[in-house]
Design a protein around this motif. Structure first.
Motif, mmCIF file in Angstrom:
data_model
loop_
_atom_site.group_PDB
_atom_site.id
_atom_site.type_symbol
_atom_site.label_atom_id
_atom_site.label_comp_id
_atom_site.label_asym_id
_atom_site.label_seq_id
_atom_site.Cartn_x
_atom_site.Cartn_y
_atom_site.Cartn_z
ATOM 1 N N LEU A 1 17.043 20.980 53.139
ATOM 2 C CA LEU A 1 17.898 22.042 52.614
ATOM 3 C C LEU A 1 19.210 21.451 52.102
ATOM 4 C CD1 LEU A 1 17.541 24.779 55.398
ATOM 5 C CD2 LEU A 1 16.372 24.678 53.177
ATOM 6 N N VAL B 1 26.462 26.741 59.144
ATOM 7 C CA VAL B 1 25.108 27.278 59.030
ATOM 8 C C VAL B 1 24.919 28.301 60.140
ATOM 9 C CG1 VAL B 1 22.680 26.718 59.297
ATOM 10 C CG2 VAL B 1 24.128 25.240 57.930
ATOM 11 N N SER C 1 22.103 22.756 52.495
ATOM 12 C CA SER C 1 23.097 22.867 53.579
ATOM 13 C C SER C 1 22.987 21.672 54.537
ATOM 14 C CB SER C 1 22.913 24.171 54.355
ATOM 15 O OG SER C 1 21.561 24.380 54.690
ATOM 16 N N ASP C 2 21.776 21.260 54.857
ATOM 17 C CA ASP C 2 21.598 20.103 55.747
ATOM 18 C C ASP C 2 22.038 18.813 55.058
ATOM 19 O OD1 ASP C 2 20.671 21.653 57.793
ATOM 20 O OD2 ASP C 2 18.555 21.356 57.337
ATOM 21 N N GLU D 1 20.526 30.666 58.341
ATOM 22 C CA GLU D 1 19.586 29.816 57.592
ATOM 23 C C GLU D 1 18.513 30.604 56.853
ATOM 24 O OE1 GLU D 1 18.932 25.431 58.594
ATOM 25 O OE2 GLU D 1 18.672 26.459 60.507
ATOM 26 N N HIS D 2 18.782 31.867 56.557
ATOM 27 C CA HIS D 2 17.870 32.552 55.650
ATOM 28 C C HIS D 2 18.581 33.526 54.726
ATOM 29 C CE1 HIS D 2 17.640 35.050 59.337
ATOM 30 N NE2 HIS D 2 17.546 36.053 58.500
ATOM 31 N N CYS E 1 27.230 29.663 54.826
ATOM 32 C CA CYS E 1 26.918 28.369 54.198
ATOM 33 C C CYS E 1 27.304 28.331 52.720
ATOM 34 C CB CYS E 1 25.421 28.089 54.323
ATOM 35 S SG CYS E 1 24.463 29.301 53.369
ATOM 36 N N ARG F 1 24.479 30.246 48.259
ATOM 37 C CA ARG F 1 24.102 29.998 49.658
ATOM 38 C C ARG F 1 23.329 28.681 49.743
ATOM 39 N NH1 ARG F 1 24.397 35.392 52.369
ATOM 40 N NH2 ARG F 1 25.799 36.292 50.902
ATOM 41 N N SER F 2 23.950 27.719 50.375
ATOM 42 C CA SER F 2 23.331 26.384 50.374
ATOM 43 C C SER F 2 22.103 26.312 51.273
ATOM 44 C CB SER F 2 24.349 25.312 50.768
ATOM 45 O OG SER F 2 24.918 25.578 52.030
ATOM 46 N N CYS F 3 21.928 27.320 52.156
ATOM 47 C CA CYS F 3 20.720 27.308 52.997
ATOM 48 C C CYS F 3 19.503 27.815 52.240
ATOM 49 C CB CYS F 3 20.917 28.129 54.270
ATOM 50 S SG CYS F 3 20.857 29.919 54.008
#
Ligand code: FES
Ligand code: FES
Length: 160
Positions: free
Chosen positions: A25, A41, A27-28, A44-45, A51, A61-63
């Protein structure tokens, strides 16, 4: 066969080249590969907005993205927004209006609001609430966040 891809991405003005797994992802990638843990985070959806980053200038949304999708793009995270010596007007206004408590949601609110305050010199409460409708805060009750956005919008007006 390797499932890694080389990506080149500009984050807060610095260009990074990294090999990433196709499933990583964004975000990760930002948090674990680049160490920029200001991007938080939560769900995460795609629900909480914590995020949120600027992706080519747009709150994103980076997730909900894979790191490989960032190849060739520009990202701004909260670390690139202001400095301790010179906070962004939104950061100053959040501080002044007590618009955060635990602070977990704050980076997402700030990054969501950067283009909003730049483009809305005199936002109404309703417009502000609409703008932050996709960001969840479990502490503040939102009132002080609305006040902070109004103050930041004022601060961003050119001096008369
Ligand atoms: S962590 Fe991305 S929207 Fe909640
Ligand atoms: S300040 Fe705690 S979740 Fe928003």
């Amino acid at each position: 066969m390797s499932n890694e891809f080389k990506i080149r991405v500009e984050v807060n003005g610095t260009t990074y080249e990294r090999m990433v797994e196709a499933r990583m992802l964004l975000s990760d990638f930002i948090r674990h590969e680049l160490g920029l843990t200001g991007t938080h985070v939560g769900c995460e959806h795609g629900v909480c907005g914590t995020c949120t980053i600027l992706f080519d200038g747009l709150p994103t949304r980076s997730c909900l993205m894979f790191a490989v999708q960032a190849n060739g793009h520009k990202i701004l995270t909260v670390e690139g927004l202001g400095t301790l010596e010179e906070l962004h007007p939104l950061q100053k206004a959040f501080q002044e209006k007590h618009a955060l408590q635990c602070g977990f949601c704050t980076p997402g609110f700030l990054m969501t609001l950067v283009p909003f305050v730049a483009n809305n010199p005199h936002p109404t409460d309703e417009e502000i609430r609409e703008a932050i409708g996709g960001n969840l805060c479990r502490c503040t009750g939102y009132e002080n966040i609305v006040e902070a956005v109004k103050l930041a919008s004022e601060m961003m007006q050119p001096a008369k």
